[in-house]
Write a protein that holds these residues in place. Sequence first.
Motif, PDB file in Angstrom:
ATOM      1  N   LEU A  52       0.909  -1.156  -0.025  1.00 56.02           N
ATOM      2  CA  LEU A  52       0.018  -0.009  -0.060  1.00 56.02           C
ATOM      3  C   LEU A  52       0.735   1.312   0.048  1.00 56.02           C
ATOM      4  O   LEU A  52       0.293   2.155  -0.414  1.00 56.02           O
ATOM      5  N   HIS A  53       1.914   1.173   0.611  1.00 57.23           N
ATOM      6  CA  HIS A  53       3.143   2.268   0.724  1.00 57.23           C
ATOM      7  C   HIS A  53       4.251   2.128  -0.287  1.00 57.23           C
ATOM      8  O   HIS A  53       5.115   2.968  -0.049  1.00 57.23           O
ATOM      9  N   HIS A  54       3.937   1.597  -1.474  1.00 60.39           N
ATOM     10  CA  HIS A  54       5.187   1.264  -2.237  1.00 60.39           C
ATOM     11  C   HIS A  54       4.947   1.487  -3.508  1.00 60.39           C
ATOM     12  O   HIS A  54       5.455   0.670  -4.480  1.00 60.39           O
ATOM     13  N   ALA A  55       4.117   2.387  -4.073  1.00 61.39           N
ATOM     14  CA  ALA A  55       3.588   2.509  -5.492  1.00 61.39           C
ATOM     15  C   ALA A  55       4.381   3.667  -6.126  1.00 61.39           C
ATOM     16  O   ALA A  55       3.948   4.641  -6.334  1.00 61.39           O
ATOM     17  N   VAL A  56       5.925   3.181  -6.195  1.00 67.83           N
ATOM     18  CA  VAL A  56       6.951   3.977  -6.546  1.00 67.83           C
ATOM     19  C   VAL A  56       6.884   4.253  -8.145  1.00 67.83           C
ATOM     20  O   VAL A  56       7.204   5.245  -8.500  1.00 67.83           O
ATOM     21  N   SER A  57       6.309   3.223  -8.959  1.00 68.86           N
ATOM     22  CA  SER A  57       6.219   3.552 -10.393  1.00 68.86           C
ATOM     23  C   SER A  57       5.465   4.809 -10.914  1.00 68.86           C
ATOM     24  O   SER A  57       5.939   5.270 -12.049  1.00 68.86           O
ATOM     25  N   GLN A  58       4.525   5.299 -10.064  1.00 74.26           N
ATOM     26  CA  GLN A  58       4.042   6.640 -10.456  1.00 74.26           C
ATOM     27  C   GLN A  58       4.677   7.837 -10.442  1.00 74.26           C
ATOM     28  O   GLN A  58       4.166   8.925 -10.710  1.00 74.26           O
ATOM     29  N   LEU A  59       5.930   7.787  -9.811  1.00 76.90           N
ATOM     30  CA  LEU A  59       6.671   8.984  -9.408  1.00 76.90           C
ATOM     31  C   LEU A  59       7.772   9.376 -10.381  1.00 76.90           C
ATOM     32  O   LEU A  59       8.454  10.244 -10.171  1.00 76.90           O
ATOM     33  N   GLY A  60       7.956   8.821 -11.517  1.00 80.37           N
ATOM     34  CA  GLY A  60       9.000   9.047 -12.456  1.00 80.37           C
ATOM     35  C   GLY A  60      10.114   8.179 -12.546  1.00 80.37           C
ATOM     36  O   GLY A  60      10.281   7.491 -11.479  1.00 80.37           O
ATOM     37  N   ALA A  61      10.604   7.891 -13.666  1.00 83.41           N
ATOM     38  CA  ALA A  61      11.492   6.816 -13.964  1.00 83.41           C
ATOM     39  C   ALA A  61      12.892   7.079 -13.251  1.00 83.41           C
ATOM     40  O   ALA A  61      13.626   6.228 -12.918  1.00 83.41           O
ATOM     41  N   SER A  62      13.136   8.436 -12.773  1.00 84.87           N
ATOM     42  CA  SER A  62      14.575   8.699 -12.371  1.00 84.87           C
ATOM     43  C   SER A  62      14.345   8.756 -10.621  1.00 84.87           C
ATOM     44  O   SER A  62      15.560   9.073  -9.980  1.00 84.87           O
ATOM     45  N   VAL A  63      13.266   8.312 -10.008  1.00 86.47           N
ATOM     46  CA  VAL A  63      13.329   8.543  -8.577  1.00 86.47           C
ATOM     47  C   VAL A  63      14.385   7.517  -7.917  1.00 86.47           C
ATOM     48  O   VAL A  63      14.256   6.195  -8.419  1.00 86.47           O
ATOM     49  N   LYS A  64      14.801   7.897  -6.982  1.00 89.63           N
ATOM     50  CA  LYS A  64      15.894   7.017  -6.226  1.00 89.63           C
ATOM     51  C   LYS A  64      14.737   6.584  -5.027  1.00 89.63           C
ATOM     52  O   LYS A  64      14.328   7.527  -4.379  1.00 89.63           O
ATOM     53  N   VAL A  65      14.644   5.294  -4.682  1.00 86.61           N
ATOM     54  CA  VAL A  65      14.052   4.764  -3.850  1.00 86.61           C
ATOM     55  C   VAL A  65      14.555   4.182  -2.602  1.00 86.61           C
ATOM     56  O   VAL A  65      15.631   3.532  -2.671  1.00 86.61           O
ATOM     57  N   PHE A  66      14.410   4.563  -1.548  1.00 88.92           N
ATOM     58  CA  PHE A  66      14.807   3.991  -0.271  1.00 88.92           C
ATOM     59  C   PHE A  66      13.748   3.366   0.543  1.00 88.92           C
ATOM     60  O   PHE A  66      12.803   3.988   0.659  1.00 88.92           O
ATOM     61  N   ASP A  67      13.949   2.048   0.678  1.00 94.01           N
ATOM     62  CA  ASP A  67      12.931   1.132   1.282  1.00 94.01           C
ATOM     63  C   ASP A  67      12.984   0.006   2.165  1.00 94.01           C
ATOM     64  O   ASP A  67      12.360  -0.823   2.272  1.00 94.01           O
ATOM     65  N   TRP A  68      14.184   0.559   3.063  1.00 93.17           N
ATOM     66  CA  TRP A  68      14.741  -0.591   3.741  1.00 93.17           C
ATOM     67  C   TRP A  68      15.369   0.092   4.938  1.00 93.17           C
ATOM     68  O   TRP A  68      16.041   1.218   4.646  1.00 93.17           O
ATOM     69  N   PRO A  69      15.522  -0.326   6.216  1.00 91.84           N
ATOM     70  CA  PRO A  69      16.093   0.201   7.323  1.00 91.84           C
ATOM     71  C   PRO A  69      17.686   0.495   6.748  1.00 91.84           C
ATOM     72  O   PRO A  69      18.184  -0.343   6.074  1.00 91.84           O
ATOM     73  N   GLY A  70      18.254   1.477   7.226  1.00 88.23           N
ATOM     74  CA  GLY A  70      19.607   1.897   7.036  1.00 88.23           C
ATOM     75  C   GLY A  70      19.839   3.526   6.711  1.00 88.23           C
ATOM     76  O   GLY A  70      18.854   4.258   6.744  1.00 88.23           O
ATOM     77  N   GLU A  71      20.992   3.863   6.405  1.00 93.45           N
ATOM     78  CA  GLU A  71      21.345   5.163   6.226  1.00 93.45           C
ATOM     79  C   GLU A  71      21.561   5.436   4.612  1.00 93.45           C
ATOM     80  O   GLU A  71      22.319   4.852   3.985  1.00 93.45           O
TER      81      GLU A  71
END
Length: 222
Positions: free
Chosen positions: A50-69
């Motif tokens: 539900l919180h991971h529909a990143v494909s609609q944000l544009g092809a060049s978006v950098k996605v961070f979706d895991w614990p870490g820095e």
Amino acid sequence: MDIQWHGLSCFSIKGKTGTLVTDPYDAKEAGLKPLKIEADVAVCNADFDLHHAVSQLGASVKVFDWPGEYEAKNIIVQGISAFDRPKDKDDPKKDVGANRVIVYAIEMDGFKICHLSNVGHKLTPEMLEAIGDVDILLVPVGGTDCLDAKKAHEVIEQLDPRVVIPMYYKIPGMKLPLAEIDPFLKEVGLHSPVREKVLKFAAPSNLPQENTEYKILEAIVG
């Protein structure tokens, strides 16, 4: 820095070096109109569709979706693991079915922003240490698979932010069984607050110094 809310825990935060979007949702699953926003950076949860529909944000978006820095576009992000309901220390079997939530501590344009996604429990000492000081807190208040009004207030007191923006509550058209914002407004003593379409922050030094200020955003959907 400008902040807009798009419903649930989805915000677009526009800074000097780029735009960050949080938890872009699947419109059909949420019962809302499709998002029409682009982003340079997205923070979300790889375990929660539900919180991971990143494909609609544009092809060049950098996605961070895991614990870490992480860092991109001069935006510093720290992802911290949490859950959408309290953990039972005495009976781990009761934890079966809990969904992982990733909360994010974000440094952008000199502001320290904490996005709690749909966290459902008070923060542990380890989480509080990892998050650190908070200028702007984005906190869920809808009470289904996330904090309810009372628990949200408790978490706000844990973090003592300078500005609070509630999220993850019922808005028109939404399918999810969330509470409306009224119980939260009553809990924190807000009466007939002004709802704004966009919040503009010039500098951290302009934020409230003594008291926590509550800001209510209209949901910009579609």
